[in-house]
Design a protein around this motif. Structure first.
Motif, PDB file in Angstrom:
ATOM      1  N   LEU A 162       0.806  -1.158  -0.068  1.00  0.00           N
ATOM      2  CA  LEU A 162      -0.080  -0.095   0.063  1.00  0.00           C
ATOM      3  C   LEU A 162       0.931   1.261   0.001  1.00  0.00           C
ATOM      4  CD1 LEU A 162      -2.901  -1.137   2.582  1.00  0.00           C
ATOM      5  CD2 LEU A 162      -2.990  -0.922   0.096  1.00  0.00           C
ATOM      6  N   LYS A 163       1.908   1.359   0.757  1.00  0.00           N
ATOM      7  CA  LYS A 163       2.733   2.313   0.925  1.00  0.00           C
ATOM      8  C   LYS A 163       3.495   2.688  -0.113  1.00  0.00           C
ATOM      9  CE  LYS A 163       6.030   4.748   4.130  1.00  0.00           C
ATOM     10  NZ  LYS A 163       6.520   4.689   5.327  1.00  0.00           N
ATOM     11  N   TYR A 164       4.067   1.806  -1.118  1.00  0.00           N
ATOM     12  CA  TYR A 164       4.773   1.822  -1.995  1.00  0.00           C
ATOM     13  C   TYR A 164       3.988   1.559  -3.409  1.00  0.00           C
ATOM     14  CZ  TYR A 164       8.655   1.919   1.263  1.00  0.00           C
ATOM     15  OH  TYR A 164       9.309   2.276   2.446  1.00  0.00           O
ATOM     16  N   GLY A 165       2.901   1.386  -3.418  1.00  0.00           N
ATOM     17  CA  GLY A 165       2.028   1.318  -4.465  1.00  0.00           C
ATOM     18  C   GLY A 165       2.386  -0.041  -5.307  1.00  0.00           C
ATOM     19  N   ILE A 166       2.719  -1.016  -4.693  1.00  0.00           N
ATOM     20  CA  ILE A 166       3.214  -2.511  -5.320  1.00  0.00           C
ATOM     21  C   ILE A 166       2.102  -3.260  -5.412  1.00  0.00           C
ATOM     22  CG2 ILE A 166       4.750  -4.460  -5.121  1.00  0.00           C
ATOM     23  CD1 ILE A 166       6.632  -2.615  -3.144  1.00  0.00           C
ATOM     24  N   ASP A 167       1.799  -3.960  -6.654  1.00  0.00           N
ATOM     25  CA  ASP A 167       0.740  -4.599  -7.109  1.00  0.00           C
ATOM     26  C   ASP A 167       0.975  -6.098  -6.775  1.00  0.00           C
ATOM     27  OD1 ASP A 167       2.057  -4.843  -9.349  1.00  0.00           O
ATOM     28  OD2 ASP A 167       0.705  -3.837 -10.583  1.00  0.00           O
ATOM     29  N   ASP A 168       2.191  -6.851  -6.650  1.00  0.00           N
ATOM     30  CA  ASP A 168       2.438  -8.024  -6.787  1.00  0.00           C
ATOM     31  C   ASP A 168       3.505  -8.442  -5.695  1.00  0.00           C
ATOM     32  OD1 ASP A 168       2.913 -10.613  -7.608  1.00  0.00           O
ATOM     33  OD2 ASP A 168       2.927 -10.413  -9.825  1.00  0.00           O
ATOM     34  N   ILE A 169       2.731  -9.376  -4.625  1.00  0.00           N
ATOM     35  CA  ILE A 169       3.349  -9.781  -3.566  1.00  0.00           C
ATOM     36  C   ILE A 169       4.638 -10.436  -3.944  1.00  0.00           C
ATOM     37  CG2 ILE A 169       2.050 -11.808  -2.988  1.00  0.00           C
ATOM     38  CD1 ILE A 169       2.329 -11.158  -0.227  1.00  0.00           C
ATOM     39  N   ARG A 170       4.614 -11.061  -5.199  1.00  0.00           N
ATOM     40  CA  ARG A 170       5.775 -12.058  -5.370  1.00  0.00           C
ATOM     41  C   ARG A 170       7.061 -11.187  -5.758  1.00  0.00           C
ATOM     42  NH1 ARG A 170       2.086 -15.093  -9.986  1.00  0.00           N
ATOM     43  NH2 ARG A 170       1.752 -12.862 -10.372  1.00  0.00           N
ATOM     44  N   LEU A 171       6.954  -9.926  -5.999  1.00  0.00           N
ATOM     45  CA  LEU A 171       8.112  -9.262  -6.363  1.00  0.00           C
ATOM     46  C   LEU A 171       8.992  -9.029  -5.042  1.00  0.00           C
ATOM     47  CD1 LEU A 171       6.416  -5.959  -8.125  1.00  0.00           C
ATOM     48  CD2 LEU A 171       7.940  -7.928  -9.172  1.00  0.00           C
ATOM     49  N   PHE A 172       8.415  -9.299  -4.000  1.00  0.00           N
ATOM     50  CA  PHE A 172       9.248  -9.227  -2.716  1.00  0.00           C
ATOM     51  C   PHE A 172      10.283 -10.375  -2.438  1.00  0.00           C
ATOM     52  CE2 PHE A 172       5.614  -6.597  -0.878  1.00  0.00           C
ATOM     53  CZ  PHE A 172       6.218  -5.326  -1.040  1.00  0.00           C
ATOM     54  N   TYR A 173       9.853 -11.417  -3.035  1.00  0.00           N
ATOM     55  CA  TYR A 173      10.651 -12.622  -2.878  1.00  0.00           C
ATOM     56  C   TYR A 173      11.436 -13.165  -4.057  1.00  0.00           C
ATOM     57  CZ  TYR A 173       7.849 -13.073   1.258  1.00  0.00           C
ATOM     58  OH  TYR A 173       7.074 -12.531   2.371  1.00  0.00           O
ATOM     59  N   GLU A 174      11.399 -12.311  -5.192  1.00  0.00           N
ATOM     60  CA  GLU A 174      12.266 -12.638  -6.420  1.00  0.00           C
ATOM     61  C   GLU A 174      13.606 -12.243  -6.510  1.00  0.00           C
ATOM     62  OE1 GLU A 174       9.659 -11.194  -9.627  1.00  0.00           O
ATOM     63  OE2 GLU A 174       8.352 -13.063  -9.409  1.00  0.00           O
ATOM     64  N   ASN A 175      14.165 -11.404  -5.725  1.00  0.00           N
ATOM     65  CA  ASN A 175      15.733 -10.946  -5.502  1.00  0.00           C
ATOM     66  C   ASN A 175      15.822 -10.326  -6.882  1.00  0.00           C
ATOM     67  OD1 ASN A 175      15.769 -11.790  -2.983  1.00  0.00           O
ATOM     68  ND2 ASN A 175      16.349 -13.904  -3.647  1.00  0.00           N
ATOM     69  N   ASP A 176      14.829  -9.596  -7.587  1.00  0.00           N
ATOM     70  CA  ASP A 176      15.259  -8.925  -8.767  1.00  0.00           C
ATOM     71  C   ASP A 176      15.954  -7.495  -8.305  1.00  0.00           C
ATOM     72  OD1 ASP A 176      15.060  -7.371 -11.095  1.00  0.00           O
ATOM     73  OD2 ASP A 176      13.321  -8.699 -11.930  1.00  0.00           O
TER      74      ASP A 176
END
Length: 336
Positions: A315-329
């Motif tokens: 919500l705070k950063y406007g991220i729309d996909d939780i998987r991004l937190f765990y992909e290490n991109d």
């Protein structure tokens, strides 16, 4: 003596061909041409041979020394030339290697910010095991074996009655069993649920749950605490909305929304044009929970709340996909 000189000569020329760098070259010079080297030791032995043989042997020794010095000089030039060639072949216009500056993961940043806010309000940070037993994870939280709420918290079993915790609420139980009121804690940590991985859900996530138990604790205090948290987390202009809900371990219970801090409540893509964003669940601790920990529910009251760290960060950063937190991109992570 002459045979010994020939052996030294042959060995000298053979070893000379194996030299690869300046370090090996210097070690070779000391070995053969140094003041205490092999060739000098042959000159020292001249005094041991008959007088009539000295001129002949001395001449051969001088020729060996001159040859050794000559071949050594040639090898030295050869190694220096190769070194210079390597220097010349370097392309000084090629950009240097980029050194990445380490930084904290966005979830770590969000979690630390949440903890900082609640610690400033007098909460202590408590922790507990991620591998939990069924009693602390469910039963002591007023969720008996056949309770339908268990369907929403399907998890991973280590063995019968030993599971990966589905929330950090078991920490609250463990703290209350070991300590008498007043109790004011937050319990941050990883939790696990057997869910289909999608843009909105993942098999593991992070939670921060809070608990305050004392005499005379009211729902009004809960609302004030959460409002203070929301204003520090999302901005001073944010508003709160409480909606009736159900949780087995709190009664009454509520879902909490904040006015969209992106559009100011007018409606946008982030809030799905509703003007509100759901951030957490909360309620007054159910008296049945107090029975499990030995608290007198006639004397003590308390409130509890829980939020997902990923949810707050999205919500705070406007991220729309939780998987991004765990992909290490790196392309994603370097933005934080």
């Amino acid at each position: 003596m002459i045979n010994q000189i020939e052996e030294v000569k042959a060995k000298f020329l053979e070893e000379l061909q194996t030299l690869k760098d300046e370090k090996e070259l210097e070690e070779f010079r000391v070995k053969y041409l140094g003041r205490r080297g092999i060739i000098q030791s042959l000159f020292d032995k001249l005094k041991e041979i008959p007088r009539e043989e000295k001129p002949t042997v001395g001449k051969i020794l001088n020729e060996l020394k001159e040859l050794a010095q000559e071949k050594f000089n040639e090898k030295k030039k050869e190694i220096e030339a190769k070194k210079e060639k390597v220097k010349i072949s370097l392309d000084l216009t090629i950009p240097g290697r980029f050194k990445y500056t380490g930084r904290k993961h966005p979830l770590t940043q969000t979690l630390e910010e949440i903890k900082k806010i609640f610690v400033s309000m007098g909460f202590e940070v408590a922790s507990g095991p991620e591998i939990e037993d069924d009693y602390h994870n469910f039963e002591a939280l007023n969720i008996p074996p056949e309770h339908p709420a268990r369907d929403m918290q399907d998890t991973f079993f280590i063995k019968e009655n030993i599971i990966l915790r589905t929330h950090t609420s078991p920490v609250q139980i463990r703290v209350m069993k070991s300590k008498q009121p007043p109790v004011r804690i937050i319990a941050p940590g990883r939790v696990y649920r057997n869910e289909a991985i999608s843009a909105r859900s993942y098999c593991l996530f992070h939670q921060v749950e809070g608990l305050y138990v004392d005499e005379g604790v009211s729902f009004a205090e809960l609302k004030g605490t959460l409002l203070a948290f929301a204003k520090q987390m999302f901005g001073s202009s944010v508003k709160l909305r409480f909606r009736p809900s159900f949780f087995p371990f709190t009664e009454p219970s509520a879902e909490v929304d904040v006015s969209c801090f992106i559009c100011g409540g007018k409606g946008c893509k982030v809030c799905k044009y509703g003007g509100w964003l759901e951030i957490l669940g909360c309620g007054m601790v159910d008296p049945n929970v107090f029975k499990f920990v030995g608290y007198d529910s006639e004397r003590y009251t308390g409130y509890a709340f829980g939020m997902g760290v990923e949810r707050i960060a999205m919500l705070k950063y406007g991220i729309d996909d939780i998987r991004l937190f765990y992909e290490n991109d790196f392309r994603f992570l370097e933005q934080f």
